[in-house]
Motif scaffolding. Structure first.
Motif, PDB file in Angstrom:
ATOM      1  N   GLY A 138       0.815  -1.211   0.000  1.00  0.00           N
ATOM      2  CA  GLY A 138       0.000   0.000   0.000  1.00  0.00           C
ATOM      3  C   GLY A 138       0.843   1.252   0.000  1.00  0.00           C
ATOM      4  N   ARG A 139       1.826   1.312   0.877  1.00  0.00           N
ATOM      5  CA  ARG A 139       2.683   2.500   0.968  1.00  0.00           C
ATOM      6  C   ARG A 139       3.435   2.717  -0.342  1.00  0.00           C
ATOM      7  NH1 ARG A 139       4.484   5.777   5.044  1.00  0.00           N
ATOM      8  NH2 ARG A 139       2.306   5.457   5.553  1.00  0.00           N
ATOM      9  N   ARG A 140       4.010   1.643  -0.885  1.00  0.00           N
ATOM     10  CA  ARG A 140       4.786   1.769  -2.133  1.00  0.00           C
ATOM     11  C   ARG A 140       3.918   2.220  -3.309  1.00  0.00           C
ATOM     12  NH1 ARG A 140       8.504  -3.711  -1.775  1.00  0.00           N
ATOM     13  NH2 ARG A 140       9.926  -2.954  -0.175  1.00  0.00           N
ATOM     14  N   ALA A 141       2.625   1.868  -3.248  1.00  0.00           N
ATOM     15  CA  ALA A 141       1.709   2.264  -4.322  1.00  0.00           C
ATOM     16  C   ALA A 141       1.163   3.673  -4.131  1.00  0.00           C
ATOM     17  CB  ALA A 141       0.548   1.263  -4.413  1.00  0.00           C
ATOM     18  N   GLY A 142       1.407   4.256  -2.952  1.00  0.00           N
ATOM     19  CA  GLY A 142       0.881   5.590  -2.671  1.00  0.00           C
ATOM     20  C   GLY A 142      -0.491   5.581  -2.041  1.00  0.00           C
ATOM     21  N   ALA A 143      -0.987   4.403  -1.677  1.00  0.00           N
ATOM     22  CA  ALA A 143      -2.313   4.277  -1.057  1.00  0.00           C
ATOM     23  C   ALA A 143      -2.229   4.602   0.428  1.00  0.00           C
ATOM     24  CB  ALA A 143      -2.844   2.854  -1.237  1.00  0.00           C
ATOM     25  N   ALA A 144      -3.359   5.004   0.999  1.00  0.00           N
ATOM     26  CA  ALA A 144      -3.469   5.096   2.448  1.00  0.00           C
ATOM     27  C   ALA A 144      -3.503   3.664   2.981  1.00  0.00           C
ATOM     28  CB  ALA A 144      -4.735   5.840   2.841  1.00  0.00           C
ATOM     29  N   THR A 145      -2.899   3.443   4.132  1.00  0.00           N
ATOM     30  CA  THR A 145      -2.856   2.085   4.675  1.00  0.00           C
ATOM     31  C   THR A 145      -3.603   2.007   5.993  1.00  0.00           C
ATOM     32  OG1 THR A 145      -0.749   2.509   5.799  1.00  0.00           O
ATOM     33  CG2 THR A 145      -0.638   1.577   3.567  1.00  0.00           C
ATOM     34  N   VAL A 146      -4.375   0.944   6.124  1.00  0.00           N
ATOM     35  CA  VAL A 146      -5.141   0.687   7.337  1.00  0.00           C
ATOM     36  C   VAL A 146      -4.770  -0.699   7.842  1.00  0.00           C
ATOM     37  CG1 VAL A 146      -7.437   0.395   8.342  1.00  0.00           C
ATOM     38  CG2 VAL A 146      -7.064   2.134   6.576  1.00  0.00           C
ATOM     39  N   LEU A 147      -4.286  -0.754   9.069  1.00  0.00           N
ATOM     40  CA  LEU A 147      -3.951  -2.022   9.699  1.00  0.00           C
ATOM     41  C   LEU A 147      -5.164  -2.542  10.450  1.00  0.00           C
ATOM     42  CD1 LEU A 147      -1.869  -4.188  10.637  1.00  0.00           C
ATOM     43  CD2 LEU A 147      -1.429  -2.695  12.616  1.00  0.00           C
ATOM     44  N   LEU A 148      -5.589  -3.752  10.110  1.00  0.00           N
ATOM     45  CA  LEU A 148      -6.607  -4.459  10.881  1.00  0.00           C
ATOM     46  C   LEU A 148      -5.831  -5.205  11.957  1.00  0.00           C
ATOM     47  CD1 LEU A 148      -9.521  -5.323  11.372  1.00  0.00           C
ATOM     48  CD2 LEU A 148      -9.168  -7.148   9.675  1.00  0.00           C
ATOM     49  N   VAL A 149      -5.776  -4.621  13.142  1.00  0.00           N
ATOM     50  CA  VAL A 149      -4.900  -5.105  14.196  1.00  0.00           C
ATOM     51  C   VAL A 149      -5.469  -6.345  14.875  1.00  0.00           C
ATOM     52  CG1 VAL A 149      -5.828  -3.667  16.077  1.00  0.00           C
ATOM     53  CG2 VAL A 149      -3.420  -4.317  16.095  1.00  0.00           C
ATOM     54  N   ASN A 150      -4.563  -7.237  15.275  1.00  0.00           N
ATOM     55  CA  ASN A 150      -4.939  -8.422  16.040  1.00  0.00           C
ATOM     56  C   ASN A 150      -3.776  -8.751  16.975  1.00  0.00           C
ATOM     57  OD1 ASN A 150      -3.009 -10.063  14.549  1.00  0.00           O
ATOM     58  ND2 ASN A 150      -4.510 -10.122  12.891  1.00  0.00           N
ATOM     59  N   ASP A 151      -3.905  -9.822  17.717  1.00  0.00           N
ATOM     60  CA  ASP A 151      -2.861 -10.172  18.685  1.00  0.00           C
ATOM     61  C   ASP A 151      -1.528 -10.505  18.027  1.00  0.00           C
ATOM     62  OD1 ASP A 151      -4.585  -9.754  20.797  1.00  0.00           O
ATOM     63  OD2 ASP A 151      -5.211 -11.857  20.911  1.00  0.00           O
ATOM     64  N   VAL A 152      -1.556 -11.021  16.809  1.00  0.00           N
ATOM     65  CA  VAL A 152      -0.336 -11.430  16.120  1.00  0.00           C
ATOM     66  C   VAL A 152       0.420 -10.243  15.522  1.00  0.00           C
ATOM     67  CG1 VAL A 152       0.553 -12.822  14.194  1.00  0.00           C
ATOM     68  CG2 VAL A 152      -1.303 -13.700  15.617  1.00  0.00           C
ATOM     69  N   ASN A 153      -0.307  -9.240  15.013  1.00  0.00           N
ATOM     70  CA  ASN A 153       0.346  -8.140  14.287  1.00  0.00           C
ATOM     71  C   ASN A 153       0.420  -6.832  15.070  1.00  0.00           C
ATOM     72  OD1 ASN A 153      -2.182  -6.938  14.173  1.00  0.00           O
ATOM     73  ND2 ASN A 153      -2.491  -7.366  12.007  1.00  0.00           N
ATOM     74  N   ARG A 154       0.149  -6.887  16.345  1.00  0.00           N
ATOM     75  CA  ARG A 154       0.111  -5.671  17.171  1.00  0.00           C
ATOM     76  C   ARG A 154       1.383  -4.828  17.045  1.00  0.00           C
ATOM     77  NH1 ARG A 154      -3.788  -4.363  19.922  1.00  0.00           N
ATOM     78  NH2 ARG A 154      -4.680  -6.432  19.997  1.00  0.00           N
ATOM     79  N   THR A 162       2.087   2.313   8.635  1.00  0.00           N
ATOM     80  CA  THR A 162       0.710   2.266   9.137  1.00  0.00           C
ATOM     81  C   THR A 162       0.161   3.682   9.248  1.00  0.00           C
ATOM     82  OG1 THR A 162       1.212   0.268  10.406  1.00  0.00           O
ATOM     83  CG2 THR A 162      -0.757   1.494  11.033  1.00  0.00           C
ATOM     84  N   ASP A 163      -0.866   3.976   8.438  1.00  0.00           N
ATOM     85  CA  ASP A 163      -1.509   5.289   8.494  1.00  0.00           C
ATOM     86  C   ASP A 163      -2.653   5.326   9.503  1.00  0.00           C
ATOM     87  OD1 ASP A 163       0.092   6.474   6.485  1.00  0.00           O
ATOM     88  OD2 ASP A 163      -1.160   5.560   4.925  1.00  0.00           O
ATOM     89  N   CYS A 164      -3.337   4.199   9.660  1.00  0.00           N
ATOM     90  CA  CYS A 164      -4.530   4.145  10.499  1.00  0.00           C
ATOM     91  C   CYS A 164      -4.675   2.721  11.020  1.00  0.00           C
ATOM     92  CB  CYS A 164      -5.735   4.547   9.649  1.00  0.00           C
ATOM     93  SG  CYS A 164      -7.268   4.674  10.548  1.00  0.00           S
ATOM     94  N   VAL A 165      -5.259   2.585  12.196  1.00  0.00           N
ATOM     95  CA  VAL A 165      -5.441   1.275  12.814  1.00  0.00           C
ATOM     96  C   VAL A 165      -6.913   1.080  13.158  1.00  0.00           C
ATOM     97  CG1 VAL A 165      -4.813  -0.189  14.781  1.00  0.00           C
ATOM     98  CG2 VAL A 165      -3.111   1.354  13.786  1.00  0.00           C
ATOM     99  N   VAL A 166      -7.457  -0.095  12.832  1.00  0.00           N
ATOM    100  CA  VAL A 166      -8.811  -0.462  13.231  1.00  0.00           C
ATOM    101  C   VAL A 166      -8.775  -1.834  13.898  1.00  0.00           C
ATOM    102  CG1 VAL A 166      -9.957   0.918  11.442  1.00  0.00           C
ATOM    103  CG2 VAL A 166      -9.397  -1.474  10.969  1.00  0.00           C
ATOM    104  N   LYS A 167      -9.720  -2.034  14.821  1.00  0.00           N
ATOM    105  CA  LYS A 167      -9.822  -3.321  15.493  1.00  0.00           C
ATOM    106  C   LYS A 167     -10.843  -4.219  14.804  1.00  0.00           C
ATOM    107  CE  LYS A 167      -8.521  -1.489  19.966  1.00  0.00           C
ATOM    108  NZ  LYS A 167      -8.967  -1.106  21.298  1.00  0.00           N
TER     109      LYS A 167
END
Length: 186
Positions: A138-154, A162-167
């Protein structure tokens, strides 16, 4: 699942799974790829939808927002997801691992932008994902990035990509309505 794949291939955590398979001798690649597919099929049989998936899909559908998929999976789990949890939803294009080069290369996102006739490549897109490959592409393409956070990728919450984080996926509804809030890195 990635640990299982690496164990099946006999590779270290630092080795990219697909790159490893593509560097094998041509006669060894089909068997290696099939071992990965079998692990993915097993995971597919246990698949449950992410929290908020249905609500987000309904929101996007009502507003006519286009959706695409860019994944390192093969097509069977993707089709299973759509037919079981996203019935009636249209995703176009669907970029799977057969598209080369795969994430983290931005080529898949550029392909989506081209199919949607966007002249600014990924600059008007949002890449939602749960891995560093997703954020990097996403970053390399110039897109905004949203992380769908979980216990593994915290650990990716504070990553520079990471531009934005959602649960939950439906947390995106408020973001789409009100705009991004920068990640608090303090």
């Amino acid at each position: 699942m990635f640990g299982q794949m690496r164990a099946a291939l006999g590779i270290a955590k630092t080795v990219d799974i697909l790159e490893h398979v593509y560097t094998l001798a041509a006669d060894k690649q089909p068997s290696a790829m099939e071992s990965i597919r079998e692990i993915e099929r097993d995971a597919m049989r246990k698949m449950v939808p992410q929290k908020g998936l249905i609500q987000l899909m309904e929101y996007l559908e009502k507003r006519g927002v286009r959706k695409a998929i860019c994944t390192r999976n093969f097509d069977t789990p993707v089709n299973h997801l759509i037919s079981n949890f996203c019935q009636g939803q249209i995703f176009y294009p669907i970029v799977t691992r057969e598209f080369r080069p795969p994430k983290p290369d931005p080529a898949g996102i550029y392909h989506i932008a081209k199919q949607w006739e966007l002249v600014d490549k990924g600059n008007r897109l949002i890449m939602v994902g749960d891995s560093l490959d997703d954020l990097t592409a996403g970053r390399r393409a110039g897109a905004a990035t949203v992380l769908l956070v979980n216990d593994v990728n915290r650990g990716l919450v504070n990553h520079e990509y990471t531009d934005c984080v959602v649960k939950r996926l439906d947390d995106l509804i408020e973001i789409l309505e009100n705009g991004f809030a920068e990640v608090d890195r303090s």
